[in-house]
Design a protein around this motif. Structure first.
Motif, PDB file in Angstrom:
ATOM      1  N   PRO B 181      -0.829  10.565  -8.793  1.00  0.00           N
ATOM      2  CA  PRO B 181      -1.131  11.581  -9.815  1.00  0.00           C
ATOM      3  C   PRO B 181      -0.828  12.986  -9.311  1.00  0.00           C
ATOM      4  O   PRO B 181      -0.991  13.284  -8.120  1.00  0.00           O
ATOM      5  CB  PRO B 181      -2.623  11.388 -10.056  1.00  0.00           C
ATOM      6  CG  PRO B 181      -3.133  10.731  -8.830  1.00  0.00           C
ATOM      7  CD  PRO B 181      -2.022   9.880  -8.303  1.00  0.00           C
ATOM      8  N   VAL B 182      -0.357  13.805 -10.201  1.00  0.00           N
ATOM      9  CA  VAL B 182      -0.020  15.186  -9.838  1.00  0.00           C
ATOM     10  C   VAL B 182      -0.978  16.122 -10.559  1.00  0.00           C
ATOM     11  O   VAL B 182      -1.110  16.058 -11.789  1.00  0.00           O
ATOM     12  CB  VAL B 182       1.431  15.517 -10.248  1.00  0.00           C
ATOM     13  CG1 VAL B 182       1.754  16.959  -9.949  1.00  0.00           C
ATOM     14  CG2 VAL B 182       2.383  14.605  -9.514  1.00  0.00           C
ATOM     15  N   GLN B 183      -1.666  16.940  -9.782  1.00  0.00           N
ATOM     16  CA  GLN B 183      -2.612  17.873 -10.405  1.00  0.00           C
ATOM     17  C   GLN B 183      -1.918  19.146 -10.870  1.00  0.00           C
ATOM     18  O   GLN B 183      -2.078  19.586 -11.990  1.00  0.00           O
ATOM     19  CB  GLN B 183      -3.734  18.196  -9.416  1.00  0.00           C
ATOM     20  CG  GLN B 183      -4.690  17.016  -9.279  1.00  0.00           C
ATOM     21  CD  GLN B 183      -5.739  17.238  -8.231  1.00  0.00           C
ATOM     22  OE1 GLN B 183      -5.700  18.215  -7.489  1.00  0.00           O
ATOM     23  NE2 GLN B 183      -6.687  16.315  -8.166  1.00  0.00           N
ATOM     24  N   HIS B 184      -1.139  19.718  -9.997  1.00  0.00           N
ATOM     25  CA  HIS B 184      -0.395  20.922 -10.368  1.00  0.00           C
ATOM     26  C   HIS B 184       1.083  20.615 -10.263  1.00  0.00           C
ATOM     27  O   HIS B 184       1.589  20.353  -9.172  1.00  0.00           O
ATOM     28  CB  HIS B 184      -0.750  22.084  -9.435  1.00  0.00           C
ATOM     29  CG  HIS B 184      -2.211  22.323  -9.366  1.00  0.00           C
ATOM     30  ND1 HIS B 184      -2.927  22.877 -10.400  1.00  0.00           N
ATOM     31  CD2 HIS B 184      -3.119  22.036  -8.395  1.00  0.00           C
ATOM     32  CE1 HIS B 184      -4.200  22.938 -10.067  1.00  0.00           C
ATOM     33  NE2 HIS B 184      -4.349  22.430  -8.855  1.00  0.00           N
ATOM     34  N   ALA B 185       1.748  20.648 -11.403  1.00  0.00           N
ATOM     35  CA  ALA B 185       3.179  20.331 -11.391  1.00  0.00           C
ATOM     36  C   ALA B 185       3.929  21.393 -10.604  1.00  0.00           C
ATOM     37  O   ALA B 185       3.595  22.582 -10.677  1.00  0.00           O
ATOM     38  CB  ALA B 185       3.710  20.273 -12.814  1.00  0.00           C
ATOM     39  N   PRO B 186       4.908  21.010  -9.818  1.00  0.00           N
ATOM     40  CA  PRO B 186       5.671  22.003  -9.064  1.00  0.00           C
ATOM     41  C   PRO B 186       6.517  22.865 -10.005  1.00  0.00           C
ATOM     42  O   PRO B 186       6.860  22.443 -11.110  1.00  0.00           O
ATOM     43  CB  PRO B 186       6.558  21.141  -8.167  1.00  0.00           C
ATOM     44  CG  PRO B 186       6.635  19.828  -8.842  1.00  0.00           C
ATOM     45  CD  PRO B 186       5.367  19.648  -9.593  1.00  0.00           C
ATOM     46  N   HIS B 187       6.813  24.072  -9.529  1.00  0.00           N
ATOM     47  CA  HIS B 187       7.576  25.002 -10.369  1.00  0.00           C
ATOM     48  C   HIS B 187       8.983  24.510 -10.602  1.00  0.00           C
ATOM     49  O   HIS B 187       9.523  24.618 -11.683  1.00  0.00           O
ATOM     50  CB  HIS B 187       7.617  26.387  -9.699  1.00  0.00           C
ATOM     51  CG  HIS B 187       6.258  26.976  -9.570  1.00  0.00           C
ATOM     52  ND1 HIS B 187       5.468  27.251 -10.665  1.00  0.00           N
ATOM     53  CD2 HIS B 187       5.532  27.322  -8.482  1.00  0.00           C
ATOM     54  CE1 HIS B 187       4.315  27.746 -10.244  1.00  0.00           C
ATOM     55  NE2 HIS B 187       4.327  27.798  -8.926  1.00  0.00           N
ATOM     56  N   HIS B 188       9.537  23.989  -9.545  1.00  0.00           N
ATOM     57  CA  HIS B 188      10.948  23.590  -9.661  1.00  0.00           C
ATOM     58  C   HIS B 188      11.094  22.111  -9.311  1.00  0.00           C
ATOM     59  O   HIS B 188      10.694  21.690  -8.218  1.00  0.00           O
ATOM     60  CB  HIS B 188      11.804  24.441  -8.719  1.00  0.00           C
ATOM     61  CG  HIS B 188      13.209  23.946  -8.628  1.00  0.00           C
ATOM     62  ND1 HIS B 188      14.078  24.038  -9.690  1.00  0.00           N
ATOM     63  CD2 HIS B 188      13.887  23.329  -7.630  1.00  0.00           C
ATOM     64  CE1 HIS B 188      15.240  23.510  -9.335  1.00  0.00           C
ATOM     65  NE2 HIS B 188      15.146  23.065  -8.092  1.00  0.00           N
TER      66      HIS B 188
END
Lengths: 70, 637
Positions: B181-188
């Motif tokens: 699971p990803v809590q904060h999606a990466p910018h790029h």
């Protein structure tokens, strides 16, 4: 008198056998015993030499593509 | 009757699992029609899991080869393998490795509440020889992977599914999503094409795969037989790895006759910055610093990318086992009432293998949270970056992304996992989805025999005389009387066909070469067999070529085998020769040797008898016995 010899048994066709006999007489002696038309008993150490010689024979009989154009 | 009930239960549970799965997926306020579609999808997904659609296998031995790679590795652990199934992803990964029949058996035993007699399993196969063989293979594989547990005395053996395997198989059925699971999606997030390029860059930059195209190829090239370390600075680690795997050797060293690429010796983790604690001796460094490719190396080049990658992975895992920095306390687990202690180093290996399997199930190109990893998994993830399997923007970044190379690792047989790909080449070739090279090993091969029609003008193929006498062509205008190989694709050289093909010319999307006596002989001298060559041609055949029967023209295939047979005109064997035996003794000794099945040849006139050296003991004893008896008899007349 019965004797026991150990070595490398070479199984081949009569044509190659003639070539091996030719090598044995003219190049380097390695045959211990001629068993029959398709079998020979040779020294343990001669295997690489024979494979190399047979490769050389094949190479001399191979037509290489493009060589005639040079 | 018993099995019929189990089958019923099995069918019931599958739909039950599907409905349960659905209950988590479907929201209560969803329209009815959508629910129906979802039921259909879920049941379809489960039935897919059970009965994978039959696909054309590209190479009959390939799947088995990877199985045996893994089986060989796991067999070093003996009964400790059971501890390996303490991880749902390992269980699911191992399940994928099984043959369809073995998968079926697992599900049959899944519903058996108590161990079943081994004898009753024989009733599962039909009486014809092929079915019996497949049944025996499935049982053997399940036993070697310790998915089956054989209990009880020899006469009345019972079989049961390994407890962990059963337990985690349920988990695998429920949880198809292996992504973290990803809590904060990466910018790029890099696109798939960028990831593809990255993986290819990794495969062409420092990393072991680099040495597939670079080291091995450079050393295998006709002119440059050996690779100098000075040519490839910073490559020492990778060359060491290849030397340990037996794929390369220092120039002048004698080739080990028994070592193969599938039985690599213990090797420390090649990409760790830390010094490996393994006391394995370093490879002999030649004074010249030059290395050459071994026969196994050439054969390795012709294997599928997934097999190559698994060879590296297993070598990596072998090295991983001995790292002390990550050791956790030993864990005691109970398996079928017995106590099994997972050795501490096993524990980390279980975790590493589980993570590797999990990685193969992750969605390619989707960011994963690195913080969710344990220290062991983090270490594995960092090491796998060197293989190009994982993209991480920088060391210590919060996310990592599986690259398309992961799907090569997951590739089982021909069934490539569905993966978003928008490459035009794939769209043009509909057969691509059904087995064939992946994006990373682009290039198709079209093999044509001498007898196939070729347009007369403008003729792109130079005229060349036939290397061997052949039957006249039925199409009189065929201008090229040698078997031709056309290689399609952007990077066809990646297919390593150059090992046995004489390349003639290169066009933007096409390379044409001939399979000649000379080119095949060169490959044979490298240690490649005719079987490997034809398998390679079959495996990389163009989708259109795949539709032909036979896929590879018989003339080409037979000729390659004939060329191999021509080179193998000498057969060598260690033997013992008894010479000068008297006729009665010779006759009796020949009869004895023939009875034992060890007679190689005999000449009655010379009293000669030849047997393999390993078998000479009993024959010698028998002859001595015969001679003593003959001597004891009074002379006749």
């Amino acid at each position: 008198m019965a004797t026991l010899k150990t070595g490398l048994l070479v199984t081949c066709d009569p044509t190659i056998r003639m070539y091996l006999l030719h090598l044995d007489r003219n190049d380097r002696s390695f045959i211990q015993l001629e068993i029959d038309d398709t079998h020979l008993l040779i020294d343990d150490s001669s295997r690489e030499y024979l494979v190399h010689k047979i490769d050389e024979l094949h190479r001399s009989n191979t037509y290489i593509l493009g060589e005639s154009q040079k | 009757m018993y099995w019929k009930e189990i089958r019923k239960k099995q069918a019931g549970l599958i739909s039950l699992l599907a409905v349960k799965h659905l209950a988590r997926v479907v929201r209560p306020n969803q329209p009815r029609q959508n629910v129906k579609t979802q039921v259909g999808k879920s049941i379809f997904a489960f039935s897919n899991l059970l009965h994978k659609p039959k696909v054309q296998t590209p190479l009959k031995s390939d799947s088995g080869e990877r199985q045996s790679l893994l089986a060989q590795f796991l067999s070093t652990f003996g009964t400790r393998i059971e501890g390996f199934y303490d991880n749902p992803y390992t269980v699911r990964g191992m399940f994928r490795f099984l043959t369809p029949l073995a998968k079926d058996y697992v599900f049959r035993l899944f519903f058996a509440t108590s161990p079943c007699p081994l004898e009753s399993l024989k009733q599962w196969s039909l009486p014809d020889p092929l079915s019996i063989r497949m049944h025996a293979e499935a049982i053997k594989r399940l036993d070697s992977f310790r998915i089956f547990q054989v209990l009880g005395p020899k006469g009345s053996k019972m079989v049961a599914l390994s407890q962990y395997f059963r337990q985690h198989l349920v988990f695998a059925l429920y949880n198809s999503d292996a992504n973290l699971p990803v809590q904060h999606a990466p910018h790029h997030v890099p696109t798939l094409d960028q990831l593809q390029q990255y993986a290819q860059f990794r495969a062409a930059a420092p990393g072991p795969l680099h040495y597939r195209p670079c080291c091995l190829e450079a050393a295998a090239g006709k002119k440059q037989r050996a690779l100098s370390l000075e040519d490839a600075p910073g490559a020492t680690d990778q060359v060491e790895l290849l030397v340990r795997l037996g794929l390369m050797r220092p120039v002048g060293a004698v080739a080990p006759s028994t070592s193969t690429a599938t039985t690599p010796g213990p090797s420390p983790a090649p990409f760790s910055k830390r010094p490996a604690p393994s006391p394995s001796p370093p490879p002999p460094t030649p004074a010249s610093g030059r290395y050459e490719t071994t026969g196994e190396g050439y054969q390795f080049l012709l294997k599928r990318a997934s097999t190559q990658l698994w060879t590296f992975m297993i070598s990596y895992l072998k090295g991983f086992r001995v790292r002390p920095c990550l050791l956790l306390p030993g864990v005691v687990v109970a398996v079928w009432g017995r106590k099994v202690v997972c050795a501490p180093e096993d524990r980390t290996l279980v975790e590493a293998l589980g993570f590797l399997f999990r990685l193969t199930m992750m969605t390619v190109g989707r960011p994963q949270e690195a913080a969710a990893l344990t220290p062991t998994q983090m270490q594995v993830m960092r090491d796998l970056r060197a293989f190009g399997l994982i993209y991480q923007r920088k060391d210590g970044a919060a996310h990592f992304i599986p690259t398309p190379l992961v799907s090569v690792l997951a590739l089982e047989g021909a069934a490539a996992p569905a993966r978003p790909s928008s490459r035009p080449a794939r769209r043009r070739c509909p057969g691509a989805a059904r087995g064939g090279p992946t994006d990373l090993e682009q290039g198709w091969i079209v093999v044509e025999s001498t007898t196939c029609p070729v347009p007369r003008a403008p003729c792109p193929v130079p005229r060349a005389p036939c290397p061997v006498p052949r039957a006249p062509c039925p199409v009189p205008r065929a201008p090229c009387p040698v078997p031709r190989v056309r290689l399609h694709g952007q990077r066809p050289a990646r297919g390593h066909a150059w090992l046995f093909v004489q390349l003639q010319y290169r066009l933007p999307n096409l390379v044409v070469g001939s399979v000649t006596l000379e080119s095949v002989r060169r490959a044979l001298m490298f240690g490649i067999t005719a079987d490997q060559i034809t398998s390679f041609l079959y495996q990389h055949a163009h989708p259109q070529q795949r539709l032909r029967r036979p896929v590879i023209p018989e003339a080409v295939r037979d000729q390659i085998f004939l060329w191999e047979a021509e080179r193998n005109r000498l057969l060598f064997q260690r033997a013992a020769v008894f010479e000068g035996l008297p006729p009665p003794v010779h006759q009796a000794a020949v009869a004895f040797a023939r009875e034992q099945g060890v007679l190689l040849c005999e000449v009655a006139a010379k009293g000669l008898l030849v047997v393999p050296e390993a078998e000479k003991g009993p024959v010698h004893a028998h002859i001595v016995d015969l001679m003593t008896r003959a001597a004891a008899l009074p002379p006749q007349g």
